[in-house]
Design an enzyme around this catalytic site. Structure first.
Site, PDB file in Angstrom:
ATOM      1  N   ALA A 105       0.874  -1.184   0.000  1.00  0.00           N
ATOM      2  CA  ALA A 105       0.000   0.000   0.000  1.00  0.00           C
ATOM      3  C   ALA A 105       0.907   1.229   0.000  1.00  0.00           C
ATOM      4  O   ALA A 105       0.805   2.114   0.850  1.00  0.00           O
ATOM      5  CB  ALA A 105      -0.962   0.002   1.187  1.00  0.00           C
ATOM      6  N   LEU A 106       1.783   1.251  -0.973  1.00  0.00           N
ATOM      7  CA  LEU A 106       2.874   2.231  -0.985  1.00  0.00           C
ATOM      8  C   LEU A 106       2.369   3.648  -1.243  1.00  0.00           C
ATOM      9  O   LEU A 106       1.403   3.860  -1.977  1.00  0.00           O
ATOM     10  CB  LEU A 106       3.893   1.847  -2.068  1.00  0.00           C
ATOM     11  CG  LEU A 106       4.516   0.456  -1.914  1.00  0.00           C
ATOM     12  CD1 LEU A 106       5.542   0.212  -3.032  1.00  0.00           C
ATOM     13  CD2 LEU A 106       5.168   0.262  -0.552  1.00  0.00           C
ATOM     14  N   HIS A 107       3.049   4.604  -0.629  1.00  0.00           N
ATOM     15  CA  HIS A 107       2.735   6.015  -0.828  1.00  0.00           C
ATOM     16  C   HIS A 107       4.046   6.781  -0.991  1.00  0.00           C
ATOM     17  O   HIS A 107       5.138   6.171  -0.969  1.00  0.00           O
ATOM     18  CB  HIS A 107       1.899   6.553   0.337  1.00  0.00           C
ATOM     19  CG  HIS A 107       2.484   6.247   1.679  1.00  0.00           C
ATOM     20  ND1 HIS A 107       3.635   6.848   2.138  1.00  0.00           N
ATOM     21  CD2 HIS A 107       2.100   5.384   2.650  1.00  0.00           C
ATOM     22  CE1 HIS A 107       3.913   6.386   3.339  1.00  0.00           C
ATOM     23  NE2 HIS A 107       3.016   5.490   3.676  1.00  0.00           N
ATOM     24  N   HIS A 109       7.106   5.924   1.215  1.00  0.00           N
ATOM     25  CA  HIS A 109       7.902   4.749   0.837  1.00  0.00           C
ATOM     26  C   HIS A 109       8.785   5.078  -0.366  1.00  0.00           C
ATOM     27  O   HIS A 109       9.951   4.701  -0.422  1.00  0.00           O
ATOM     28  CB  HIS A 109       6.994   3.586   0.410  1.00  0.00           C
ATOM     29  CG  HIS A 109       6.117   3.045   1.490  1.00  0.00           C
ATOM     30  ND1 HIS A 109       4.749   3.177   1.473  1.00  0.00           N
ATOM     31  CD2 HIS A 109       6.415   2.368   2.618  1.00  0.00           C
ATOM     32  CE1 HIS A 109       4.240   2.585   2.542  1.00  0.00           C
ATOM     33  NE2 HIS A 109       5.226   2.093   3.265  1.00  0.00           N
ATOM     34  N   SER A 158      -0.134   4.178   5.039  1.00  0.00           N
ATOM     35  CA  SER A 158      -0.951   3.244   4.245  1.00  0.00           C
ATOM     36  C   SER A 158      -2.368   3.187   4.799  1.00  0.00           C
ATOM     37  O   SER A 158      -3.321   2.902   4.079  1.00  0.00           O
ATOM     38  CB  SER A 158      -0.347   1.840   4.304  1.00  0.00           C
ATOM     39  OG  SER A 158       0.996   1.902   3.915  1.00  0.00           O
TER      40      SER A 158
END
Ligand code: PAF
Length: 279
Positions: free
Chosen positions: A32-34, A37, A188
Site C-alpha cells: 500500500a505504498l505512498h 515509501h 498506508s
C-alpha cells in the site's frame, strides 16, 4: 525491475548482484505504498547500486486480527510505483516462505526498554513481530544499507538496536516524514479514513506543531495539556498517548535535550501515529 516471490529466486538474483560488488539498499514495506515509501526508495537509489524493496504484510506484528484482515493491499499499483521509482528488485514472499515452521515470534525485549513503552505498551506483541520479520528479512537480503521512515520513530530505534545487538554490518538510514499538503503524515492506513475522519486527522499534526513551535517557551506538561485539549475537541479522535520524551531512550526526562514528541490516536476505527523532533 526483477520480481522475486521465493527465497530461492531472491538468493539467485542477489548473489549475482553481490558477485559484482553491488551495494544493496533495502526498503522493507508492507505494501500500500505512498510517497513516503517512494522517498525511501529514492534515497536508497542515491547510495546503493541495487535497491531491494520487500512487500510482505507480516501477520506476527498485528495485535488485532481485524487490523491484519483490513490492512490495505494494492499490489498492482505498488509494482507500478516501484518500477517507476527504479527499484531494482522487489521481493513479495508468501507467509510460508517467511515462516516455514509456523508463526513463532522472537522476544524484542532483549533490545531493551524502548520496546515496551508507547507502541510496545499499546500494541502488545507488535515489536516481537517486527523484530522477528526484520531479523528474517535482513538475513535473506543481507543489505549494506536499510531505509526506514521517521513516522515509525520507535520502530527506527528498534531497528538500530537490532543491528547493534546482532552485530550486523548494516548502515541504518532514516527518511523524513512525508506529509500531505494539510500536514497529515502519509500512511498506508490513511485510505481507510472517511471524509469526516480525514478532516479530523489534520488536527494531529496541528497539535504536534503547537508543541514544537512553543518548545522551550512553556513547560512541556503545559504544552501537552493544551495540545490534548485541542485534539479532544474532535469527537472522532481518541488519544492513546501524546508525550515528549528523550529521542534516544524514549524516557520522560526533566530537561529534554534531544527530544521527540510522539502521538498515537484512534481516528474513527483507524489507528494513526505521528511525531516531530523537538528543536
Ligand atoms: O513499517 C513497516 O511497514 C513494517 O513494520 C516493516 C518494517 C515492513 C516490518 O514488517
Amino acid at each position: 525491475m526483477i520480481l522475486c516471490k521465493t527465497i530461492s529466486d531472491l538468493t539467485k538474483v542477489l548473489s549475482a548482484k553481490k558477485a559484482f560488488n553491488q551495494t544493496i539498499g533495502f526498503v522493507p514495506t508492507m505494501g500500500a505504498l505512498h510517497a513516503g515509501h517512494l522517498s525511501l526508495v529514492k534515497q536508497a537509489k542515491q547510495k546503493s547500486t541495487c535497491v531491494v524493496c520487500s512487500i510482505f504484510v507480516n501477520p506476527t506484528q498485528f495485535n488485532q486480527q481485524s487490523d491484519l484482515v483490513n490492512y490495505p493491499k494494492t499490489i498492482d499499483i505498488d509494482l507500478k510505483l516501484l518500477a517507476e521509482s527504479e527499484c531494482d528488485v522487489v521481493f513479495i514472499p508468501s507467509t510460508d516462505e517467511i515462516y516455514p515452521t509456523g508463526l513463532q515470534k522472537m522476544d524484542a525485549s532483549v533490545l531493551g526498554s524502548l520496546t515496551t513503552v508507547f507502541e510496545g505498551a499499546f500494541r502488545p506483541g507488535h515489536f516481537d513481530g517486527v523484530y522477528t520479520v526484520l531479523t528474517r528479512l535482513f538475513d535473506l537480503v543481507e543489505p549494506n544499507l536499510v531505509y526506514f521512515g521517521q513516522k515509525d520513530f520507535q520502530q527506527c530505534l528498534l531497528v538500530q538496536k537490532l543491528i547493534e545487538f546482532q552485530q550486523l554490518p548494516i548502515t541504518f538510514c532514516m527518511g523524513d516524514i512525508v506529509r500531505e499538503k494539510d500536514g497529515l503524515a502519509m500512511s498506508s492506513r490513511n485510505i481507510r479514513l472517511n471524509s469526516a475522519e480525514r478532516k479530523a486527522a489534520t488536527e494531529i499534526y496541528k497539535a504536534l506543531s503547537l508543541i514544537k513551535d512553543n518548545w522551550h517557551k512553556s513547560a512541556a506538561s503545559e504544552l501537552i495539556a493544551i495540545a490534548k485539549n485541542q485534539l479532544e475537541l474532535q469527537q472522532l479522535i481518541q488519544i492513546e498517548y501524546l508525550n515528549c520524551v528523550d529521542a534516544n531512550t524514549l524516557q520522560v526526562a526533566e530537561d529534554i535535550k534531544n527530544g521527540v514528541c510522539l502521538i498515537a490516536v484512534n481516528c474513527g476505527n483507524t489507528r494513526l501515529i505521528d511525531n516531530v523532533l523537538l528543536p
